[in-house]
Write a protein that holds these residues in place. Structure first.
Motif, short mmCIF file in Angstrom:
data_model
loop_
_atom_site.label_atom_id
_atom_site.label_comp_id
_atom_site.label_asym_id
_atom_site.label_seq_id
_atom_site.Cartn_x
_atom_site.Cartn_y
_atom_site.Cartn_z
N ALA A 143 0.74 -1.16 -0.10
CA ALA A 143 -0.01 -0.29 0.02
C ALA A 143 0.86 1.30 -0.01
O ALA A 143 1.97 1.32 0.69
CB ALA A 143 -0.88 -0.04 1.30
N ILE A 144 0.47 2.24 -0.75
CA ILE A 144 1.01 3.55 -0.68
C ILE A 144 0.11 4.71 -0.89
O ILE A 144 -1.43 4.26 -1.15
CB ILE A 144 2.19 3.79 -1.95
CG1 ILE A 144 1.16 3.71 -3.14
CG2 ILE A 144 3.00 2.69 -2.22
CD1 ILE A 144 1.95 4.42 -4.55
N PHE A 145 0.03 5.75 -0.22
CA PHE A 145 -0.77 6.93 -0.12
C PHE A 145 -0.78 7.72 -1.36
O PHE A 145 0.44 8.18 -1.89
CB PHE A 145 -0.46 7.53 1.07
CG PHE A 145 -0.91 7.06 2.33
CD1 PHE A 145 0.20 6.38 3.02
CD2 PHE A 145 -1.97 7.08 3.04
CE1 PHE A 145 -0.12 5.69 4.35
CE2 PHE A 145 -2.18 6.44 4.21
CZ PHE A 145 -1.29 5.68 4.83
N PHE A 146 -1.71 8.01 -1.74
CA PHE A 146 -1.81 9.01 -3.01
C PHE A 146 -1.54 10.32 -2.69
O PHE A 146 -1.92 10.75 -1.40
CB PHE A 146 -3.35 9.14 -3.69
CG PHE A 146 -3.78 10.30 -4.41
CD1 PHE A 146 -3.09 10.32 -5.61
CD2 PHE A 146 -4.26 11.38 -3.73
CE1 PHE A 146 -3.28 11.32 -6.53
CE2 PHE A 146 -4.74 12.59 -4.59
CZ PHE A 146 -4.27 12.45 -5.88
N ALA A 175 0.50 19.12 -4.47
CA ALA A 175 1.14 19.98 -3.38
C ALA A 175 1.81 19.31 -2.30
O ALA A 175 2.44 19.64 -1.41
CB ALA A 175 -0.08 20.87 -2.78
N GLY A 176 1.82 17.91 -2.48
CA GLY A 176 2.53 16.94 -1.73
C GLY A 176 1.66 16.38 -0.49
O GLY A 176 2.34 15.83 0.33
N GLY A 177 0.31 16.81 -0.20
CA GLY A 177 -0.41 16.19 0.78
C GLY A 177 -0.85 14.68 0.64
O GLY A 177 -1.06 14.46 -0.62
N GLU A 178 -1.29 14.18 1.62
CA GLU A 178 -1.59 12.82 1.44
C GLU A 178 -3.08 12.57 2.15
O GLU A 178 -3.25 12.49 3.47
CB GLU A 178 -0.42 11.81 2.13
CG GLU A 178 0.61 11.70 1.32
CD GLU A 178 1.78 10.88 1.97
OE1 GLU A 178 1.69 10.99 3.14
OE2 GLU A 178 2.65 10.41 1.31
N PRO A 179 -4.08 12.74 1.05
CA PRO A 179 -5.27 13.00 2.22
C PRO A 179 -6.03 11.86 2.95
O PRO A 179 -6.22 11.94 3.87
CB PRO A 179 -6.21 12.96 0.76
CG PRO A 179 -5.40 13.35 -0.43
CD PRO A 179 -4.21 12.89 -0.15
N VAL A 180 -5.49 10.62 2.51
CA VAL A 180 -5.95 9.27 3.33
C VAL A 180 -4.89 9.33 4.45
O VAL A 180 -5.44 9.17 5.72
CB VAL A 180 -5.71 8.01 2.63
CG1 VAL A 180 -6.11 6.78 3.39
CG2 VAL A 180 -6.58 8.13 1.17
N ARG A 181 -3.90 9.52 4.38
CA ARG A 181 -3.06 9.65 5.73
C ARG A 181 -3.22 10.72 6.76
O ARG A 181 -3.54 10.39 7.73
CB ARG A 181 -1.39 9.76 5.51
CG ARG A 181 -0.44 9.72 6.60
CD ARG A 181 0.85 9.96 6.23
NE ARG A 181 1.38 9.44 5.29
CZ ARG A 181 2.54 8.31 5.39
NH1 ARG A 181 2.61 8.03 6.25
NH2 ARG A 181 2.58 7.87 4.12
N ASP A 182 -3.83 11.78 6.27
CA ASP A 182 -4.28 13.00 6.97
C ASP A 182 -5.59 12.55 7.71
O ASP A 182 -5.93 13.07 8.70
CB ASP A 182 -4.44 14.54 6.01
CG ASP A 182 -3.20 14.74 5.58
OD1 ASP A 182 -2.07 14.50 6.18
OD2 ASP A 182 -3.08 15.48 4.71
N TRP A 183 -6.28 11.92 6.75
CA TRP A 183 -7.81 11.67 7.39
C TRP A 183 -7.65 10.57 8.61
O TRP A 183 -8.10 10.56 9.74
CB TRP A 183 -8.48 10.82 6.20
CG TRP A 183 -9.72 10.23 6.82
CD1 TRP A 183 -11.21 10.94 7.21
CD2 TRP A 183 -10.04 8.76 6.63
NE1 TRP A 183 -11.93 9.95 7.35
CE2 TRP A 183 -11.20 8.62 7.15
CE3 TRP A 183 -9.36 7.76 6.45
CZ2 TRP A 183 -11.94 7.48 7.28
CZ3 TRP A 183 -9.63 6.29 6.67
CH2 TRP A 183 -11.20 6.33 7.06
N MET A 227 -0.97 -0.81 -3.94
CA MET A 227 -2.25 -0.71 -3.86
C MET A 227 -2.49 0.70 -3.39
O MET A 227 -1.60 1.23 -2.31
CB MET A 227 -2.76 -1.34 -2.54
CG MET A 227 -3.96 -1.13 -1.78
SD MET A 227 -3.98 -2.00 -0.41
CE MET A 227 -5.56 -1.72 0.30
N VAL A 228 -2.83 1.75 -4.12
CA VAL A 228 -2.91 3.20 -4.21
C VAL A 228 -4.16 3.70 -3.32
O VAL A 228 -5.21 3.54 -3.56
CB VAL A 228 -2.83 4.09 -5.38
CG1 VAL A 228 -2.76 5.41 -5.14
CG2 VAL A 228 -1.51 3.24 -6.24
#
Length: 147
Positions: free
Chosen positions: A36-39, A43-51, A114-115
């Motif tokens: 698994a990797i984060f989309f 701008a460099g943000g990772e929405p799933v990691r932030d969520w 897995m993105v």
């Protein structure tokens, strides 16, 4: 049957099994069928990691992580953990504490990863169209970045 599968697939070096990749990539997979990797946005943000970080309960984060790990090691996998939504987008289904349900939407990219595209807490029976559209939009952005 299990023993034969284990010896032929797990007992060998992943590089020699597929014939692709470098040693660091083989180490990164660590037996995972789809790591698994984060989309990541432009701008460099990772929405799933932030969520995930914004979830109030560490128990919720742990349960979601365990289900993502189940998909990583067991792909392809079906219900009740994973379900296809169409257009190559899938959902990881997680039951949280207090009868809540979360979904993490993902796709498998051409590199076999897995993105993780989008995560949310379900409030209705059907997956909201806005969440599905956001995941599809993130998928196309990620695919454009791979070219």
């Amino acid at each position: 049957m299990y023993r034969i599968w284990y010896i032929t697939l797990v007992g060998k070096n992943p590089k020699s099994l597929t014939g692709i990749g470098t040693q660091p990539e083989a180490l990164q997979r660590q037996g995972k069928h789809v790591p698994a990797i984060f989309f990541r946005t432009e701008a460099g943000g990772e929405p799933v990691r932030d969520w995930l970080r914004g979830l109030p309960s560490s128990e919720d984060r742990k349960r979601i992580g365990e289900d993502i790990k189940t998909v990583e090691f067991g792909w392809p996998i079906g219900m009740p953990v994973c379900r296809p939504l169409g257009d190559g987008v899938y959902e990881v289904r997680t039951s949280l504490v207090q009868n809540r349900i979360s979904r993490v939407l993902f796709y498998i990219d051409k590199k076999g990863r897995m993105v993780l595209l989008h995560g949310f807490i379900k409030k209705t029976q059907k997956t909201p169209d806005e969440d599905l559209e956001l995941a599809r939009s993130n998928k196309s952005k990620h695919q454009r970045g791979l070219k």
